[in-house]
Design an enzyme around this catalytic site. Structure first.
Site, mmCIF file in Angstrom:
data_model
loop_
_atom_site.group_PDB
_atom_site.id
_atom_site.type_symbol
_atom_site.label_atom_id
_atom_site.label_comp_id
_atom_site.label_asym_id
_atom_site.label_seq_id
_atom_site.Cartn_x
_atom_site.Cartn_y
_atom_site.Cartn_z
ATOM 1 C CG ASP A 96 -2.404 8.945 -7.995
ATOM 2 O OD1 ASP A 96 -1.880 9.241 -6.898
ATOM 3 O OD2 ASP A 96 -1.753 8.586 -8.984
ATOM 4 C CG ASP A 118 3.362 0.151 -5.464
ATOM 5 O OD1 ASP A 118 3.313 -1.012 -5.026
ATOM 6 O OD2 ASP A 118 2.459 0.657 -6.152
ATOM 7 C CE LYS A 122 14.093 2.878 -13.938
ATOM 8 N NZ LYS A 122 13.014 2.439 -14.797
ATOM 9 C CB THR A 193 -1.092 -6.045 4.776
ATOM 10 O OG1 THR A 193 0.194 -6.396 4.276
ATOM 11 C CG2 THR A 193 -0.967 -4.955 5.825
ATOM 12 C CD GLU A 196 2.278 -7.497 8.756
ATOM 13 O OE1 GLU A 196 1.381 -6.689 8.436
ATOM 14 O OE2 GLU A 196 2.688 -7.620 9.921
HETATM 15 N N1 SAM Z 1 -1.334 -2.495 1.334
HETATM 16 C C1 SAM Z 1 -1.485 -3.758 0.653
HETATM 17 C C2 SAM Z 1 -0.739 -4.829 1.414
HETATM 18 O O1 SAM Z 1 0.062 -4.509 2.290
HETATM 19 O O2 SAM Z 1 -0.983 -6.014 1.141
HETATM 20 C C3 SAM Z 1 -1.038 -3.673 -0.812
HETATM 21 C C4 SAM Z 1 0.401 -3.372 -1.058
HETATM 22 S S1 SAM Z 1 0.772 -3.135 -2.800
HETATM 23 C C5 SAM Z 1 2.480 -3.363 -2.886
HETATM 24 C C6 SAM Z 1 0.627 -1.376 -2.958
HETATM 25 C C7 SAM Z 1 -0.745 -0.915 -3.427
HETATM 26 O O3 SAM Z 1 -0.796 0.498 -3.378
HETATM 27 C C8 SAM Z 1 -1.079 -1.310 -4.859
HETATM 28 O O4 SAM Z 1 -2.326 -1.958 -4.901
HETATM 29 C C9 SAM Z 1 -1.078 0.014 -5.615
HETATM 30 O O5 SAM Z 1 -1.987 0.021 -6.707
HETATM 31 C C10 SAM Z 1 -1.469 0.991 -4.527
HETATM 32 N N2 SAM Z 1 -0.981 2.345 -4.765
HETATM 33 C C11 SAM Z 1 0.298 2.708 -5.047
HETATM 34 N N3 SAM Z 1 0.402 4.036 -5.208
HETATM 35 C C12 SAM Z 1 -0.842 4.536 -5.021
HETATM 36 C C13 SAM Z 1 -1.386 5.839 -5.081
HETATM 37 N N4 SAM Z 1 -0.630 6.896 -5.389
HETATM 38 N N5 SAM Z 1 -2.711 5.998 -4.825
HETATM 39 C C14 SAM Z 1 -3.483 4.927 -4.545
HETATM 40 N N6 SAM Z 1 -3.031 3.653 -4.489
HETATM 41 C C15 SAM Z 1 -1.735 3.457 -4.730
#
Ligand code: SAM
Length: 213
Positions: A96, A118, A122, A193, A196
């Protein structure tokens, strides 16, 4: 992105030579891990790793660390990584990003990429958003003084939030576009990405900012 739990993914990750397992002893030792003094760039929330893997292939003189929270997603990045055994400049961390300062020493990171983070819509979850002030404070510690954060998203609300946080945290907006794919200057060298590709194919404009302190 949270794929269905994949049985055995933790074991595969646990045995991979491309994942740094002893994370806290890596702090301050990344040049040793890579075996060179090149700059170290990280992608926080890399998902399936297409972006950072391509970046590593295109920039053999730089080092890259992809960070992802979920094993089931990291597994997909590892599958790509396994096909590129000659690549010496790319490692992964399953963690994390709240713990970034436990893994990187002050000023150990040359640049940070956030792609399609992400949105955590909220209000009470705002501090979990990767471009939030709380995260900018973490990036501030591990980044070299001239280091930059590059953030792309198609989520207009998250982008607006990030613009506010940049101001509140006292960072500087160096470059900004609300339609990256129509901005020839900011598009130079752009690596798409997974998200994207998906969202731009649906016609969503992609926003991008580059920020520094
Ligand atoms: N960056 C990639 C893309 O653009 O295709 C993936 C986007 S996806 C919406 C967001 C990713 O960030 C997810 O795989 C999620 O598990 C990871 N993620 C979100 N919060 C995180 C955190 N605090 N630490 C590590 N990974 C995180």
């Amino acid at each position: 992105m949270r794929l269905r739990n994949i049985p055995g993914s933790r074991e595969v990750i646990g045995a991979s030579e491309y994942v740094i397992h002893d994370m806290e002893t890596a702090k301050g030792r990344w040049s040793e891990i890579f075996g060179n003094d090149g700059p170290i760039y990280i992608e926080v929330g890399m998902g399936k790793g297409k972006f950072i893997t391509q970046l590593a292939v295109e920039n053999p003189d730089k080092n890259f660390v992809g960070i992802e929270k979920y094993s089931s997603v990291l597994l997909r990045a590892l599958e790509k990584r396994e096909q590129l055994k000659e690549l010496k400049n790319l490692y992964f961390l399953r963690m994390d990003a709240e713990d970034l300062e436990k893994v990187f020493e002050n000023g150990e990171v040359a640049g940070i990429y956030l792609n399609f983070s992400d949105p955590w819509p909220k209000d009470r979850h705002a501090k979990r958003r990767l471009p939030s002030k709380q995260f900018l404070d973490r990036y501030d510690k591990i980044l070299v003084s001239e280091g930059k954060v590059e953030f792309k998203t198609d989520n207009q609300d998250l982008f607006q939030f990030a613009l506010e946080q940049v101001k509140e945290a006292g960072w500087r907006l160096e470059q900004c576009t609300f339609d990256l794919h129509k901005d020839s200057k900011m598009m130079e060298g752009n690596i798409m990405t997974e998200y994207e590709e998906r969202f731009s194919a649906q016609g969503n404009p992609i926003c991008k900012m580059i920020i520094s302190r």
